[in-house]
Design an enzyme around this catalytic site. Sequence first.
Site, PDB file in Angstrom:
ATOM      1  N   ASP A  50     -29.997  69.721  67.322  1.00  0.00           N
ATOM      2  CA  ASP A  50     -28.968  69.407  66.334  1.00  0.00           C
ATOM      3  C   ASP A  50     -28.340  68.067  66.757  1.00  0.00           C
ATOM      4  OD1 ASP A  50     -26.675  69.807  64.545  1.00  0.00           O
ATOM      5  OD2 ASP A  50     -25.599  70.285  66.381  1.00  0.00           O
ATOM      6  N   ASP A 271     -25.001  73.873  68.366  1.00  0.00           N
ATOM      7  CA  ASP A 271     -23.656  74.263  68.786  1.00  0.00           C
ATOM      8  C   ASP A 271     -22.807  74.819  67.647  1.00  0.00           C
ATOM      9  OD1 ASP A 271     -23.480  71.800  67.440  1.00  0.00           O
ATOM     10  OD2 ASP A 271     -21.500  71.463  68.311  1.00  0.00           O
ATOM     11  N   ASP A 275     -25.686  76.119  62.838  1.00  0.00           N
ATOM     12  CA  ASP A 275     -26.924  76.204  63.614  1.00  0.00           C
ATOM     13  C   ASP A 275     -27.317  77.647  63.925  1.00  0.00           C
ATOM     14  OD1 ASP A 275     -27.063  73.380  63.829  1.00  0.00           O
ATOM     15  OD2 ASP A 275     -25.620  73.445  65.464  1.00  0.00           O
TER      16      ASP A 275
HETATM   17  P1  ADP Z   1     -24.040  68.493  60.927  1.00  0.00           P
HETATM   18  O1  ADP Z   1     -25.492  68.806  61.122  1.00  0.00           O
HETATM   19  O2  ADP Z   1     -23.786  67.036  61.135  1.00  0.00           O
HETATM   20  O3  ADP Z   1     -23.132  69.388  61.709  1.00  0.00           O
HETATM   21  P2  ADP Z   1     -22.912  69.513  58.304  1.00  0.00           P
HETATM   22  O4  ADP Z   1     -23.877  70.314  57.503  1.00  0.00           O
HETATM   23  O5  ADP Z   1     -21.757  70.203  58.916  1.00  0.00           O
HETATM   24  O6  ADP Z   1     -23.792  68.678  59.354  1.00  0.00           O
HETATM   25  O7  ADP Z   1     -22.350  68.350  57.379  1.00  0.00           O
HETATM   26  C1  ADP Z   1     -23.238  67.490  56.711  1.00  0.00           C
HETATM   27  C2  ADP Z   1     -22.533  66.322  56.103  1.00  0.00           C
HETATM   28  O8  ADP Z   1     -21.592  66.757  55.114  1.00  0.00           O
HETATM   29  C3  ADP Z   1     -21.715  65.512  57.067  1.00  0.00           C
HETATM   30  O9  ADP Z   1     -22.499  64.578  57.760  1.00  0.00           O
HETATM   31  C4  ADP Z   1     -20.699  64.854  56.132  1.00  0.00           C
HETATM   32  O10 ADP Z   1     -21.275  63.730  55.518  1.00  0.00           O
HETATM   33  C5  ADP Z   1     -20.453  65.910  55.095  1.00  0.00           C
HETATM   34  N1  ADP Z   1     -19.268  66.713  55.409  1.00  0.00           N
HETATM   35  C6  ADP Z   1     -19.241  68.007  55.775  1.00  0.00           C
HETATM   36  N2  ADP Z   1     -17.978  68.448  55.953  1.00  0.00           N
HETATM   37  C7  ADP Z   1     -17.170  67.375  55.735  1.00  0.00           C
HETATM   38  C8  ADP Z   1     -15.747  67.172  55.783  1.00  0.00           C
HETATM   39  N3  ADP Z   1     -14.873  68.128  56.102  1.00  0.00           N
HETATM   40  N4  ADP Z   1     -15.291  65.933  55.500  1.00  0.00           N
HETATM   41  C9  ADP Z   1     -16.130  64.942  55.187  1.00  0.00           C
HETATM   42  N5  ADP Z   1     -17.466  65.074  55.124  1.00  0.00           N
HETATM   43  C10 ADP Z   1     -17.999  66.267  55.385  1.00  0.00           C
HETATM   44 MG    MG Z   2     -23.544  70.512  65.348  1.00  0.00          MG
END
Ligand code: ADP
Ligand code: MG
Length: 385
Positions: A50, A271, A275
């Site tokens: 990740d 983490d 995931d």
């Molecule tokens: P990661 O694998 O980076 O943990 P997530 O699935 O949690 O990915 O989030 C994917 C994308 O969605 C982030 O890279 C961001 O662009 C957007 N995103 C998610 N949550 C937020 C938030 N609270 N504020 C702004 N952007 C967000």
């Molecule tokens: Mg992560």
Amino acid sequence: VLVIACPCALGLATPTAIMVGTGKGAQHGILIKGGEALEMAHKIQTVILDKTGTITQGKPHVTDVIGKEQLDGGGGVVGGVDAGGADGVDARALSEIIGYAAGIERGSEHPLGFSIVQYAINNEIPLKPIDSFEAIVGKGVQGISAGRRVLVGNSMLMDAFKIELSAESVACAQRFSFQGKTPIYLALDDELSGIIAVADVVKPTSRTAIQKLHDLKINVAMITGDNERTAKAIAQLVGIDNVIAEVLPQDKAARVKSYQEEGQRVAMVGDGINDAPALAQSDVGIAIGSGTDVALESADIVLMHSDLMDVATAIKLSKATIRNVKQNLFWAFGYNVAGIPIACGLLYLFGGPLLSPLFAAAAMSLSSVSVVSNALRLRRFKAYD
Ligand code: ADP
Ligand code: MG
């Protein structure tokens, strides 16, 4: 014959090695939940990492804030203007949009959300009140703040709400992505009002750890919900050439499964809450110790130091343990294979001695002692550093 055929050593061969191996892992901060994970880890062919919180520190911070005027003003803006340090009018306009973004993100549990709130607090920008709030997994957040409709998130979120992105704003977001930063769009009342760039620092050992995995002839891939360009920029920093980006949380497990269907044995390292299903799906789920409870619960191995180097060490430990088990079985079998025919009188047939029960008992004990001593050699195992 009965005395020498007693299969003590055979019974000891596997569990002693696993026990010493597990203990050795714990000494290095690698908590292995059961022998099965330790046995499986040496067969791993692909490791999927990740990005946020695993390869990077997972403590992102705001680096640039771009307002509407700058976006409309064309491509003249390079690098962006820090809201705190900008001059007059701009600074006020930027504070305004940060106030909305941070106001809404207060409701979010995402590290990107925290970083925006933290930025507002550090720069003493007052947060706008929240009237309603909704988190949209893998995309961002939306809500009503001080009577205005606020959207904060990635391009998928803007698409979902049909917000028009000008060519300038897309170019600006791309520029941030190429620098390995995550661009976050902000829309107020269904109109794009700014872009906030957030960067996360790569953990100091990530690059060497990935090199170590490559040395072990293991494929390494990165999986993330972040946009493809940002992901590729980070991947390049740490030496990964296999990037799976823009994956929604619910699809991470499916990606792991598709690797498995190609016949790969997969370890997933992660983490976050997002995931957890992938950790459960993989052959060996490895959670970063600083991660969320769900991730720790779903994993087979937990890395207390939150250091990717320990992924390589865990695989090396598994290889050493399995090698040890095989040596143990060889010795345990060897004693019996040699001892039983002698006890049956094979040598006596050719004029040699019979085996006295006394010697049989000694040989049997010796075989157990040799197996246990061999397992204890694992204590000299050296982790990567
Ligand atoms: P990661 O694998 O980076 O943990 P997530 O699935 O949690 O990915 O989030 C994917 C994308 O969605 C982030 O890279 C961001 O662009 C957007 N995103 C998610 N949550 C937020 C938030 N609270 N504020 C702004 N952007 C967000
Ligand atoms: Mg992560």
